[in-house]
Design a protein around this motif. Structure first.
Motif, short mmCIF file in Angstrom:
data_model
loop_
_atom_site.label_atom_id
_atom_site.label_comp_id
_atom_site.label_asym_id
_atom_site.label_seq_id
_atom_site.Cartn_x
_atom_site.Cartn_y
_atom_site.Cartn_z
N GLY A 1 -1.62 6.18 9.59
CA GLY A 1 -0.18 6.87 9.78
C GLY A 1 1.09 5.97 8.75
N VAL A 2 1.06 4.84 8.92
CA VAL A 2 2.58 4.14 7.99
C VAL A 2 2.42 4.21 6.20
N GLU A 3 0.67 4.05 6.46
CA GLU A 3 0.70 3.38 4.40
C GLU A 3 0.60 4.77 4.43
N LEU A 4 0.04 5.79 5.16
CA LEU A 4 -0.31 7.50 4.19
C LEU A 4 0.99 8.04 3.88
N SER A 5 2.76 8.04 4.94
CA SER A 5 3.42 8.36 4.85
C SER A 5 4.43 7.98 3.64
N ALA A 6 4.26 6.36 3.38
CA ALA A 6 4.77 5.88 1.98
C ALA A 6 4.00 6.64 0.90
N GLU A 7 2.59 6.37 0.82
CA GLU A 7 1.74 7.27 -0.77
C GLU A 7 2.24 8.29 -0.90
N LEU A 8 2.66 9.17 0.31
CA LEU A 8 2.44 10.96 -0.38
C LEU A 8 4.08 11.38 -0.90
N TYR A 9 5.36 9.80 -0.27
CA TYR A 9 6.11 9.84 -1.84
C TYR A 9 5.96 9.70 -3.05
N ASN A 10 5.22 8.91 -2.83
CA ASN A 10 5.28 8.13 -3.69
C ASN A 10 4.63 8.57 -5.37
N ALA A 11 3.21 10.08 -4.30
CA ALA A 11 2.64 10.73 -5.11
C ALA A 11 3.77 11.87 -5.37
N VAL A 12 4.29 11.77 -4.81
CA VAL A 12 5.55 13.76 -5.89
C VAL A 12 5.95 12.76 -6.15
N GLU A 13 6.50 11.51 -6.59
CA GLU A 13 7.69 11.32 -7.56
C GLU A 13 6.13 11.25 -8.94
#
Length: 430
Positions: free
Chosen positions: A178-190
């Motif tokens: 859950g924690v790693e996916l959360s960070a990856e999603l913000y990276n994806a948006v950028e």
């Protein structure tokens, strides 16, 4: 000739069958067989990267059939449905293709030694609506499904057809996934904002991470968990601790307090269990989450010709606690079972497995990496973060690749990976 069957091509199962094939299969000392319901292998700790688009499973996946050809074992596509211990056979269920047409009939395979490395699935604890409205990240197909849905939501937002000024995503479970996916999603948006997704920015993402316990990352020390919590909050994640979800609906998640957390995309990553079909399979002893109970030698309590490794093994340590479901556990168990199978074939005594905790690391995409190292090799844990932690985190995957391919091929794969960074988009866009 002794026939060894390994069911499950996850991290531990594939490492084990690779070594058995190289040392026994190639030399004609045993017939080694791998059974898996998928055609390709992807390291499970990387599924959150597939979900966010940072990794392409179609490119980075490993073909079981090709790997079997190169390493002295054979591969059968199929799902285990039954074990007949009296006749030493396993039954593989009939399979249907993606169009629901019959593909393979039910089959029976004989074994002398059987290894179950089937892994785990998400545990929804019977929560209402979860199976209908939430996506699990147990398999690459599920991660790819989430990625497709994610791209659709971002496209709708970019074209002004979402009906909301935010892309609402909720993740249940404050563990590593859950924690790693959360960070990856913000990276994806950028990254997506640079590929023609108009009006898309981190401010357009409303991400809620829900954890029923008092803090995220319960397997890590308090200081590391607090660092990760702070980093997620700074990214924009709404971290909800001490929050229990009692229902999932089309509108979002309903908490125990009656609050609705709006979400059009929901991921359930709160706890694991062994697949339901393992419950008492073949008359073997199982626990409440369907894990197969094993002796210290990793043999089942009721049959010495059956070994169990990885997340589906209920292995109790000397301190009375079960071995945690981690990739490092599966790797260690695979090594021990390999040695014990060799010992069993040579009529030598088997050794007991002792879990060694080398620490835990959590990668928050390109933002930072935090964790603790060598937890039981020192009198305390050594906290690491930043570049050092990131280097160690990547090395864990490289160690898995070395176990499968050796140093030379792993080095070549690393080189190809660096070249692809220049040639391919930074994010999977399809």
């Amino acid at each position: 000739m002794t026939k060894i069957i390994v069911v499950g091509g996850g991290a531990g199962g594939l490492e084990l069958v690779t070594k058995l094939g190289q040392k026994l299969g190639r030399k004609g000392k045993a017939e080694v067989v791998l059974v898996d319901r998928n055609r390709t292998h992807l390291w499970k700790p990387l599924l959150h990267e597939v979900a966010a688009g940072a990794m392409d499973a179609g490119i980075d996946g490993l073909s079981y059939r090709s790997h079997a050809h190169n390493h002295g074992f054979s591969f059968h596509l199929g799902s285990l449905s039954n074990i007949d211990r009296d006749n030493k056979t396993i039954t593989l269920a009939a399979m249907r293709d993606e169009h629901d047409k019959p593909m393979l009939t039910e089959r029976t395979l004989e074994y002398d030694i059987l290894v179950l490395a089937i892994g785990s699935v998400s545990n929804d604890f019977g929560t209402k609506g979860v199976s209908e409205h939430c996506i699990f990240l147990d398999r690459p197909q599920q991660a790819e499904h989430f990625h497709d849905e994610l791209m659709n939501r971002f496209m709708q937002h970019s074209e002004g057809e979402l009906g909301s000024d935010k892309v609402n995503i909720a993740i249940v479970g404050g563990g590593a996934t859950g924690v790693e996916l959360s960070a990856e999603l913000y990276n994806a948006v950028e990254h997506l904002s640079a590929y023609g997704f108009e009006n898309l920015s981190p401010d357009c993402l409303r991400l809620t991470l829900v954890e029923a316990g008092p803090r995220i990352l319960p397997a890590l020390p308090d200081r590391i968990a607090a660092m990760a919590h702070k980093e997620l909050r700074e990214l924009g994640v709404d971290v909800r601790i001490n929050t229990m979800v009692v229902e999932a609906t089309e509108e979002g998640l309903v908490t125990k307090d009656g609050e609705l957390l709006p979400a059009t995309l929901m991921v359930w990553a709160a706890g694991i269990k062994a697949p339901n079909f393992l419950k008492d399979i073949g008359g073997l002893e199982t626990n409440r989450i369907n894990q197969l109970t094993v002796k210290p030698t990793l043999q089942t309590t009721r049959d010495d010709s059956i070994f169990v490794i990885g997340d589906c093994a209920n292995c109790i340590q000397e301190n009375g606690k079960p071995v945690p479901p981690r990739a490092q556990s599966a790797h260690q168990m695979a090594s021990m079972v390999y040695r014990n199978i060799r010992a069993q074939l040579n009529n030598k005594p088997l050794k007991s497995y002792v879990y060694k905790d080398y620490g835990s690391l959590v990668n928050l995409s390109r933002y930072t990496t935090v964790g603790s190292l060598m937890g039981n090799l020192m009198r305390g844990s050594m906290m690491v973060e930043g570049l050092i932690a990131r280097t160690v985190y990547v090395s864990l995957y490289r160690m898995h690749q070395v176990a499968l391919h050796g140093y030379i091929r792993t080095g070549l794969m690393m080189l190809v990976g660096r070249i692809n960074r220049l040639l391919r988009p930074k994010l999977k866009l399809h």
